[in-house]
Motif scaffolding. Structure first.
Motif, PDB file in Angstrom:
ATOM      1  N   ALA A   5      -7.344  -1.698  -4.960  1.00 27.68           N
ATOM      2  CA  ALA A   5      -7.096  -3.025  -4.398  1.00 27.68           C
ATOM      3  C   ALA A   5      -6.299  -3.896  -5.350  1.00 27.68           C
ATOM      4  O   ALA A   5      -5.371  -4.607  -4.930  1.00 27.68           O
ATOM      5  CB  ALA A   5      -8.418  -3.707  -4.047  1.00 27.68           C
ATOM      6  N   SER A  13      -9.295  -2.333   1.245  1.00 25.97           N
ATOM      7  CA  SER A  13      -8.785  -1.364   0.269  1.00 25.97           C
ATOM      8  C   SER A  13      -9.910  -0.508  -0.289  1.00 25.97           C
ATOM      9  O   SER A  13      -9.798   0.726  -0.374  1.00 25.97           O
ATOM     10  CB  SER A  13      -8.085  -2.090  -0.881  1.00 25.97           C
ATOM     11  N   THR A  49       0.831  -1.203   0.000  1.00 22.42           N
ATOM     12  CA  THR A  49       0.000   0.000   0.000  1.00 22.42           C
ATOM     13  C   THR A  49       0.864   1.251   0.000  1.00 22.42           C
ATOM     14  O   THR A  49       0.588   2.213  -0.738  1.00 22.42           O
ATOM     15  CB  THR A  49      -0.931   0.003   1.224  1.00 22.42           C
ATOM     16  N   VAL A  88      -4.131   2.022   6.337  1.00 18.20           N
ATOM     17  CA  VAL A  88      -4.125   0.557   6.289  1.00 18.20           C
ATOM     18  C   VAL A  88      -3.494  -0.017   7.555  1.00 18.20           C
ATOM     19  O   VAL A  88      -3.990  -1.008   8.114  1.00 18.20           O
ATOM     20  CB  VAL A  88      -3.374   0.074   5.028  1.00 18.20           C
TER      21      VAL A  88
END
Length: 257
Positions: free
Chosen positions: A196, A189, A157, A169
């Motif tokens: 994602a 996500s 991420t 996250v």
């Protein structure tokens, strides 16, 4: 001369020496120069003294623990100094708080670690309440496959979407109940408005693997085998520390800095 616990033992040794026919008290303390009967008598004198003064044992244990703690702290300080670049400026670990803070706090963490989860809100409170702390998070997955998947997802991420997305996250994974399956990570996500597909594709990249491997190598150099582990300035703190303890350590680092 003031009373000390050693005096009764010295008196016992001297008595044994006189009974042995003139041996010195110093010789009486040396097992190599004692006869079997002298060693037995001296052992009984020591035993009687300790039974009558058991606090001496606790005092000795306390002194030993203090010396061992001081020695460990000095050794840890040397480890931090010798690995400072990798700890404080590895070029990839997430940096939060005040980037120009006068104290840097580094946390080696694992998303599946119960004590890491317990420490998470307290670390956040420490940073928010102080305002002059630079925080570095080291992804250190050591508790199995779920830990590795979580760290790979967080690092991916950061690579794909940047530091703000990483923080979102990171916080979500720290609070996640259940396993980080593909379906769960995709939903996470999407809930955060992230790509994602791109993140999932990045998870097994060489770059993600490199970052985890470098952090593992650093942890090995620092003799870290558990999470959470913190670095406060030049202090290595192994294990969970509550908020008030972290605040005291920060104050101590500032005072010594």
């Amino acid at each position: 001369m003031p009373y000390t616990p050693a005096r009764p033992l010295a008196a016992a040794a001297l008595s044994l020496a006189l009974l042995s026919g003139g041996a010195s008290a110093q010789d009486a303390f040396d097992p190599a120069t004692m006869t079997d009967s002298q060693r037995e008598a001296f052992g009984e004198a020591v035993r009687d003294y300790l039974l009558n003064n058991p606090q001496v044992i606790m005092e000795a244990v306390s002194v030993l623990e203090e010396r061992e703690s001081d020695a460990q702290a000095q050794a840890d300080e040397a480890l931090v100094s010798n690995n400072a670049d990798a700890i404080f400026d590895d070029g990839f670990s997430w940096v939060g708080g005040n980037p120009d803070g006068d104290i840097t706090v580094v946390e080696f963490m694992d998303y599946r670690c119960g004590y890491c989860r317990r420490a998470s809100p307290e670390v956040a409170q420490l940073i928010e309440s102080d305002g002059d702390i630079r925080l570095i998070v080291k992804e250190f997955p050591i508790l199995g496959e779920a830990s590795m998947i979580s760290s790979r997802f967080a690092i991916a991420t950061q690579i794909v979407a940047g530091d703000d997305a990483y923080k979102a996250v990171h916080d979500s994974l720290m609070a996640l109940e259940g396993d980080p399956t593909d379906a769960v990570l995709v939903r996470l996500s999407e809930a955060l408005g992230l790509d994602a597909e791109a993140i999932m594709a990045e998870m097994d990249s060489d770059e993600v693997t490199r970052r985890i491997a470098e952090t593992r190598a650093l942890a090995q150099q620092l003799q870290i085998n558990g999470t959470p582990t913190f670095v406060f300035g030049d202090q290595l703190v192994r294990g969970y520390a509550p908020l008030d303890a972290m605040q005291q350590i920060v104050e101590q680092e500032r005072a010594e800095g």
